[in-house]
Write an enzyme that holds these catalytic residues in place. Structure first.
Site, PDB file in Angstrom:
ATOM      1  N   ASP A  35       0.851  -1.186   0.000  1.00 24.54           N
ATOM      2  CA  ASP A  35       0.000   0.000   0.000  1.00 24.54           C
ATOM      3  C   ASP A  35       0.890   1.241   0.000  1.00 24.54           C
ATOM      4  O   ASP A  35       1.552   1.541   0.994  1.00 24.54           O
ATOM      5  CB  ASP A  35      -0.909  -0.025   1.235  1.00 24.54           C
ATOM      6  N   HIS A  36       0.899   1.952  -1.124  1.00 19.97           N
ATOM      7  CA  HIS A  36       1.811   3.091  -1.258  1.00 19.97           C
ATOM      8  C   HIS A  36       1.386   4.284  -0.397  1.00 19.97           C
ATOM      9  O   HIS A  36       2.135   5.258  -0.260  1.00 19.97           O
ATOM     10  CB  HIS A  36       1.901   3.515  -2.728  1.00 19.97           C
ATOM     11  N   ARG A  37       0.200   4.222   0.206  1.00 19.90           N
ATOM     12  CA  ARG A  37      -0.197   5.268   1.152  1.00 19.90           C
ATOM     13  C   ARG A  37       0.558   5.116   2.460  1.00 19.90           C
ATOM     14  O   ARG A  37       0.770   6.094   3.184  1.00 19.90           O
ATOM     15  CB  ARG A  37      -1.706   5.190   1.437  1.00 19.90           C
TER      16      ARG A  37
END
Length: 416
Positions: free
Chosen positions: A385-387
């Site tokens: 998850d790049h968040r």
């Protein structure tokens, strides 16, 4: 009047398919007696009666997809006095005497309608009922050999075998449908429901919610394979998946950001102390993810044995809710299926990361001495998850994992 509704029987469950109805209007039921069988994306389960009473109305149909909160039955609850009378009637059935005619009369007079209905009602697990349906068998016709007359899987198989020997086994509806479609030059269709539909909904939600980023790496697993052969010769077989799970857990200790979940409502990234590792398993009904809990506290042998048991249950659709929920990180070992050298796996929301282990191939590589040698190489794909995490952190995580897999003796340092 009591409304019997579909409640949340699993983590994140929103809907289910109705597989079978066990009662009809007018039937009397006991508390905890199964009324309906439903299937979610994770499991098959029975919804029991909350009270004793009479079924007044059935609000759903077999094959229907219903949401959590949907009313399935209307139940006219039996008063406590009535319940006591029924219980008393059951307890005071007289012992029949030697005359067959008198025995039947005495039994009929002493047994209430409620007791009769309970004698006819079949006791069987969801998987046993499914097994009967798949073989085109009316489960009501089978005599159970389990406790209290409960029908077992073997009872179904024995019944099916008996029908086949007598030449009475008929073709399944699915087979007839396929042959009919083929003869009419129409396309064969597969119902888009049940676990397949639930998986589709969950994967779509994950992709629409999480900005996926996938990192690829190759790993030299020659030493792992040699170590497994060493163990096998000493009757201590450990699966490669068990080693992967343990190596993941050790790596998560150093990079806990991947053992987390994003709580957007509270604007917090919640780090989990426990490592509950989900292991994706391919089953005839679709993908399912049983969970090995507290991997950080377990030995390789414990992980191996637990995985073996969970895999068997998954293939037979016998997993319970607790065995399929609460994972904090997921892996998918698709290597044994063959042919896979890479993928972009979809994260099991609300987790932060997922790793796929792909096919192992022997190929020439250049070692540290600039020599060309044959090694067993495997690719891995990590989606995150790049968040929550950045690419550099994902690379560091997979580097640590690669180190543990390429030099499995390092695992021993983490086990002391």
């Amino acid at each position: 009047m009591i409304e019997v509704k579909l409640h949340d029987i699993g983590e994140g469950m929103t809907q289910a398919d109705v597989l079978a109805l066990f009662v009809q209007p007018g039937d009397r039921v006991n508390p905890d007696e199964p009324l309906v069988e439903v299937q979610t994306d994770k499991m098959t389960a029975e919804i029991p009666a909350p009270y004793a009473g009479v079924i007044k109305e059935v609000k759903v149909e077999v094959g229907q997809t219903i949401s959590v909160g949907t009313t399935i039955f209307l139940l006219d609850r039996m008063s406590q006095d009535s319940e006591a009378e029924v219980a008393s009637a059951v307890e005071t059935i007289p012992v029949p005497d030697t005359s067959p005619e008198i025995n039947i009369k005495a039994l009929n007079e002493a047994t209430s309608d409620h007791v009769k209905s309970q004698v006819k009602r079949t006791m069987a697990s969801p998987y046993t009922r499914k097994l009967a349906r798949e073989n085109g068998i009316d489960i009501e016709k089978i005599s159970g050999t389990g406790p209290a007359g409960r029908i077992t899987d073997q009872d179904v198989l024995n019944y099916e075998k008996g029908k086949r020997q007598q030449g009475l086994t008929s073709e399944s509806p699915t087979q007839n449908s396929v042959e009919k479609n083929h003869s009419e030059a129409k396309p064969t269709t597969i119902p888009f429901k049940g676990r397949r539909k639930q998986i589709a909904a969950k994967m779509t939600q994950s992709l629409l919610t999480i900005p996926h980023c996938t990192h690829f790496e190759e790993v030299d697993v020659t030493n792992i394979l040699e170590m497994r052969e060493f163990w096998k010769k000493r009757n201590a077989s450990i699966s490669a998946t068990a080693l992967f799970v343990k190596a993941i857990s050790i790596s998560l200790k150093e990079y806990p950001i991947f053992n987390a979940r994003l709580n957007e409502e509270k604007a917090l990234i919640e780090l989990h102390e426990e490592h509950h590792i989900g292991v994706a398993i391919d089953t005839p009904d679709g993908l399912i993810v049983p969970v090995v809990r507290n991997v950080e506290k377990k030995s390789l042998i414990s992980i191996h044995n637990e995985l073996k048991e969970l895999t068997a249950k998954a293939q037979e659709n016998r997993l319970n809710v607790g065995e399929m929920t609460g994972s904090t990180f997921t892996i998918s070992n698709v290597g044994p299926l063959g042919g896979s050298i890479g993928a972009t796996p979809i994260i099991n929301q609300p987790e932060v990361g997922l790793i796929s282990f792909h096919k192992t191939k022997k190929r020439p590589v250049v070692n540290e001495k600039d020599e060309i040698v044959i090694r067993s190489m495997m690719n891995i794909s990590m989606s995150f998850d790049h968040r929550v995490a950045d690419g550099a952190t994902a690379v560091a995580f997979t580097n640590r994992l690669t180190e543990l897999l390429e030099e499995p003796k390092l695992l021993l340092l983490e086990l002391v």
